[in-house]
Write a protein that holds these residues in place. Structure first.
Motif, mmCIF file in Angstrom:
data_model
loop_
_atom_site.group_PDB
_atom_site.id
_atom_site.type_symbol
_atom_site.label_atom_id
_atom_site.label_comp_id
_atom_site.label_asym_id
_atom_site.label_seq_id
_atom_site.Cartn_x
_atom_site.Cartn_y
_atom_site.Cartn_z
ATOM 1 N N ARG A 175 0.826 -1.214 0.000
ATOM 2 C CA ARG A 175 0.000 0.000 0.000
ATOM 3 C C ARG A 175 0.852 1.252 0.000
ATOM 4 N NH1 ARG A 175 -1.873 3.251 3.973
ATOM 5 N NH2 ARG A 175 -1.392 1.853 5.692
ATOM 6 N N LEU A 176 1.906 1.263 0.814
ATOM 7 C CA LEU A 176 2.757 2.447 0.894
ATOM 8 C C LEU A 176 3.565 2.666 -0.377
ATOM 9 C CD1 LEU A 176 4.006 2.197 4.589
ATOM 10 C CD2 LEU A 176 2.437 3.894 3.635
ATOM 11 N N ILE A 177 3.983 1.584 -1.028
ATOM 12 C CA ILE A 177 4.696 1.736 -2.294
ATOM 13 C C ILE A 177 3.841 2.512 -3.285
ATOM 14 C CG2 ILE A 177 5.485 0.473 -4.344
ATOM 15 C CD1 ILE A 177 6.611 -1.656 -2.441
ATOM 16 N N VAL A 178 2.549 2.182 -3.323
ATOM 17 C CA VAL A 178 1.639 2.852 -4.261
ATOM 18 C C VAL A 178 1.298 4.260 -3.785
ATOM 19 C CG1 VAL A 178 -0.658 2.778 -5.292
ATOM 20 C CG2 VAL A 178 0.701 0.676 -5.109
ATOM 21 N N GLU A 179 0.898 4.395 -2.511
ATOM 22 C CA GLU A 179 0.444 5.691 -2.006
ATOM 23 C C GLU A 179 1.555 6.732 -1.993
ATOM 24 O OE1 GLU A 179 -1.309 5.146 1.799
ATOM 25 O OE2 GLU A 179 -3.125 4.166 1.020
ATOM 26 N N GLU A 180 2.776 6.313 -1.645
ATOM 27 C CA GLU A 180 3.887 7.261 -1.522
ATOM 28 C C GLU A 180 4.782 7.284 -2.756
ATOM 29 O OE1 GLU A 180 4.080 9.388 0.814
ATOM 30 O OE2 GLU A 180 2.459 8.565 2.034
ATOM 31 N N ALA A 181 4.408 6.518 -3.778
ATOM 32 C CA ALA A 181 5.196 6.439 -5.008
ATOM 33 C C ALA A 181 6.659 6.110 -4.692
ATOM 34 C CB ALA A 181 5.088 7.732 -5.817
ATOM 35 N N ALA A 224 8.835 -10.748 -13.772
ATOM 36 C CA ALA A 224 7.688 -10.978 -14.644
ATOM 37 C C ALA A 224 6.470 -10.190 -14.160
ATOM 38 C CB ALA A 224 7.365 -12.465 -14.703
ATOM 39 N N ARG A 225 6.312 -10.092 -12.844
ATOM 40 C CA ARG A 225 5.139 -9.408 -12.299
ATOM 41 C C ARG A 225 5.302 -7.899 -12.312
ATOM 42 N NH1 ARG A 225 1.054 -10.449 -8.301
ATOM 43 N NH2 ARG A 225 -0.352 -8.649 -8.472
ATOM 44 N N PHE A 226 6.488 -7.414 -11.942
ATOM 45 C CA PHE A 226 6.653 -5.979 -11.732
ATOM 46 C C PHE A 226 7.636 -5.308 -12.685
ATOM 47 C CE2 PHE A 226 5.344 -7.778 -7.609
ATOM 48 C CZ PHE A 226 4.111 -7.145 -7.512
ATOM 49 N N VAL A 271 -2.537 -6.597 -5.282
ATOM 50 C CA VAL A 271 -1.680 -5.442 -5.550
ATOM 51 C C VAL A 271 -1.981 -4.850 -6.923
ATOM 52 C CG1 VAL A 271 0.718 -4.747 -5.953
ATOM 53 C CG2 VAL A 271 0.155 -6.244 -4.038
ATOM 54 N N ASP A 272 -1.981 -3.531 -6.990
ATOM 55 C CA ASP A 272 -2.126 -2.812 -8.260
ATOM 56 C C ASP A 272 -0.780 -2.869 -8.985
ATOM 57 O OD1 ASP A 272 -2.389 -1.014 -10.351
ATOM 58 O OD2 ASP A 272 -3.468 0.480 -9.176
ATOM 59 N N THR A 273 -0.616 -3.874 -9.826
ATOM 60 C CA THR A 273 0.671 -4.104 -10.493
ATOM 61 C C THR A 273 1.103 -2.906 -11.319
ATOM 62 O OG1 THR A 273 0.243 -6.479 -10.563
ATOM 63 C CG2 THR A 273 1.910 -5.624 -12.077
ATOM 64 N N ALA A 274 0.176 -2.296 -12.021
ATOM 65 C CA ALA A 274 0.522 -1.153 -12.873
ATOM 66 C C ALA A 274 1.047 0.006 -12.040
ATOM 67 C CB ALA A 274 -0.696 -0.720 -13.684
ATOM 68 N N ALA A 275 0.429 0.243 -10.868
ATOM 69 C CA ALA A 275 0.886 1.341 -10.006
ATOM 70 C C ALA A 275 2.273 1.059 -9.449
ATOM 71 C CB ALA A 275 -0.113 1.557 -8.871
ATOM 72 N N VAL A 276 2.532 -0.200 -9.075
ATOM 73 C CA VAL A 276 3.865 -0.559 -8.573
ATOM 74 C C VAL A 276 4.901 -0.385 -9.678
ATOM 75 C CG1 VAL A 276 5.282 -2.444 -7.686
ATOM 76 C CG2 VAL A 276 2.963 -2.118 -6.814
ATOM 77 N N ARG A 277 4.560 -0.794 -10.888
ATOM 78 C CA ARG A 277 5.484 -0.640 -12.015
ATOM 79 C C ARG A 277 5.804 0.825 -12.288
ATOM 80 N NH1 ARG A 277 6.014 -4.469 -16.493
ATOM 81 N NH2 ARG A 277 5.597 -6.578 -15.769
ATOM 82 N N ARG A 278 4.813 1.708 -12.106
ATOM 83 C CA ARG A 278 5.052 3.135 -12.330
ATOM 84 C C ARG A 278 5.975 3.719 -11.276
ATOM 85 N NH1 ARG A 278 -0.564 3.114 -13.560
ATOM 86 N NH2 ARG A 278 -1.041 3.829 -11.443
ATOM 87 N N SER A 279 5.970 3.132 -10.085
ATOM 88 C CA SER A 279 6.676 3.708 -8.945
ATOM 89 C C SER A 279 8.097 3.171 -8.791
ATOM 90 C CB SER A 279 5.878 3.451 -7.666
ATOM 91 O OG SER A 279 6.584 3.890 -6.544
ATOM 92 N N LEU A 280 8.235 1.874 -8.559
ATOM 93 C CA LEU A 280 9.528 1.297 -8.194
ATOM 94 C C LEU A 280 10.555 1.419 -9.316
ATOM 95 C CD1 LEU A 280 8.609 -1.991 -6.264
ATOM 96 C CD2 LEU A 280 9.606 0.096 -5.321
ATOM 97 N N ARG A 281 11.776 1.789 -8.923
ATOM 98 C CA ARG A 281 12.882 1.908 -9.866
ATOM 99 C C ARG A 281 14.059 1.007 -9.505
ATOM 100 N NH1 ARG A 281 9.446 3.476 -12.262
ATOM 101 N NH2 ARG A 281 9.036 5.458 -13.287
ATOM 102 N N LEU A 282 14.195 0.650 -8.230
ATOM 103 C CA LEU A 282 15.318 -0.170 -7.796
ATOM 104 C C LEU A 282 14.898 -1.023 -6.610
ATOM 105 C CD1 LEU A 282 18.306 -1.004 -7.830
ATOM 106 C CD2 LEU A 282 18.806 1.006 -6.428
#
Length: 511
Positions: A251-257, A307-309, A278-289
């Protein structure tokens, strides 16, 4: 030289920038430095100063930063304790370090840490003062009879000059996790901290670390260097999580980008197992490393996560005694689960034989490390220090090898090596192979006495949920997977494996 100067500089440069997100509240760099200054002034008013040893036992909450930087600002030594210890171990570390005071959180969830820590502090002969750190720094104490951090800081100025240390002055004492016995106090200097923060800074692009979700405990060297000190130097946001809760983390990964996350491989497996909603698309937009270390990174976990993220898990290798990183596996092929990458710029490492001679690629030996992060010494253990620290090289006790491309494989511990007759078995090599089986979730291998062979290798296995397998079938599969003479003779299934506070298997508890 003082790592607390990072906080001063960032608070001056970007005072309104968000430093910490915790429990629904946001704290700016201006707020964090002012609270740290009040802690520093409060400690000085209590008679503490340069060289004082002040223990800090606190989960990932804003009060940790205030206490940590407040201690360092006055030139004192921060004795940072694990927040999972029991009374006996807390008392040992307080006495071993000569801690004169304790800043301690009350607990988290159903664990009342204060019930363990406060009696230990009362019994420790040098520990004269105790303050409780609530979830919110300004809150009153939740433990009857003990003052809060707010009582220490009441009436204190929010300005404080930061004292400079000599490069080799001890700044922090961290205790090793004790996976094989009683922990040892590791003395890290200001030079260790500052130089290794600078080395780590060069390993990732700024966009990848702009918002760090910090679930790794801040009492651990990885949490302090990569989760906190580096974030403060860069002026980044730290989203602090006090306990590992997969639903909360997603949740925090998505909410706090959140752009950056680091933890041991087992915790990524827990995250994947609880990622259905989990909102996979939102996690993909956020996480970089997403980085990991402390144990081999299994191919199935790496593949499933990417494969997922859409993001690789990047392995690394480091130790408390060298102030975090030695090798880093970004942007390169990783042919084996034991491969941790290449030695980072600014650090030296060799694989050596028993006489300290460097070995050729492909040959197995002990990993030796030299560089600006090598500890000052083990506290109160001159003989152990002399054994492990020789001619500037730290003898890690880890077995490894380099391949022809300069990539380092970490195979296990020297003291974990099992001598079965004339056969040498490295537990990490067996465990890595076992985790490649589709039914195996976790595995650990230890040596047990054997009247004929001297030692036998015994394996403890945790199966994935819903999987069934016989011990004979698994040992047969393993014998076909490993080189001759590497397969353990005994196997036992378990519901779970005991872990240290940092997520490593506590081998000394297996029998």
């Amino acid at each position: 030289m003082n790592v607390a100067s990072f906080l001063d500089a960032t608070a001056t440069r970007t005072p309104a920038a968000t430093a910490v997100v915790h429990d629904g509240r946001r704290y700016s760099y201006r707020q964090v430095v002012r609270e740290a200054n009040r802690v520093a002034n409060g400690l000085q008013a209590e008679g503490f100063g340069p060289g004082s040893r002040i223990a800090l036992a606190c989960n990932n909450r804003p009060g940790f930063l205030a206490a940590y930087y407040g201690i360092l600002k006055i030139g004192a030594v921060a004795v940072v304790l694990s927040t999972t210890l029991r009374e006996r171990d807390i008392r040992f570390q307080l006495e071993d370090s000569g801690a004169e005071a304790l800043l301690c959180f009350e607990g988290c969830g159903d664990r009342a840490y204060a019930d363990e820590a406060l009696p230990a502090a009362d019994a420790a002969p040098h520990c004269a003062k105790v303050w409780v750190i609530p979830a919110r720094p300004e809150a009153a104490s939740t433990v009857a009879g003990y003052p809060a951090l707010a009582d220490l800081t009441a009436g204190q100025s929010d300005r404080c000059a930061t004292r400079s240390y000599a490069a080799q002055e001890t700044a922090v004492i961290l205790y090793t996790s004790g996976s094989t016995g009683r922990p040892k106090g590791v003395e890290l200097t200001q030079s260790n901290l500052i130089e290794m923060v600078r080395i780590n800074r060069g390993l990732a692009a700024p966009a990848a670390t702009a918002v760090r979700l910090v679930s790794t405990p801040l009492f651990h060297v990885m949490g302090q260097i990569c989760g906190m000190n580096l974030a403060v130097l860069n002026g980044e946001t730290m989203v602090l999580v006090e306990r590992f809760d997969p639903a909360l983390i997603w949740r925090l990964i998505v909410e706090e980008a959140a752009t950056y996350f680091v933890h041991m491989p087992i915790f990524y497996r827990y995250l994947l197992e609880r990622a259905d909603a989990v909102d996979t698309a939102a996690v993909r937009r956020s996480l970089r490393l997403c980085a990991t270390g402390g144990a081999p990174l299994q191919d199935d976990l790496r593949t499933a996560f990417q494969a997922r993220f859409g993001l690789p898990l990047v392995p690394g290798y480091g130790l408390t005694e060298v102030t975090s990183i030695v090798a880093w596996g970004a942007d390169m092929p990783l042919p084996r689960a034991t491969t941790v990458g290449k030695v980072v710029p600014g650090v030296e490492a060799v694989v050596a034989d028993g006489a300290g001679r460097a070995l050729a690629p492909g040959e197995e030996g002990e990993i030796l490390v030299r560089g600006p992060g090598v500890m000052k010494r083990y506290l109160n253990l001159p003989d152990v220090t002399g054994t492990r620290l020789r001619h500037g090289w730290f003898h890690t006790g880890d077995i490894g090898r380099f391949d022809g491309f300069g990539r380092l494989d970490v195979l296990g511990r020297v003291d974990d090596k099992i001598l079965r007759g004339e056969e040498h078995i490295y537990p990490a090599e067996v465990e890595t192979a076992l985790k490649g089986h589709p039914a195996v979730r976790e595995a650990a291998v230890i040596g047990i006495p054997d009247d004929v062979l001297g030692q036998e290798a015994k394996t403890f296995v945790v199966l994935k949920e819903g999987c069934a397998l016989s011990g004979g079938d698994l040992l047969g599969w393993l014998a076909r997977t490993l080189p001759d003479g590497k397969c353990p003779g005994l196997l036992q299934f378990q519901e779970s494996l005991p872990l240290t506070p940092t997520g490593k298997v506590a081998r000394h508890l297996l029998r």
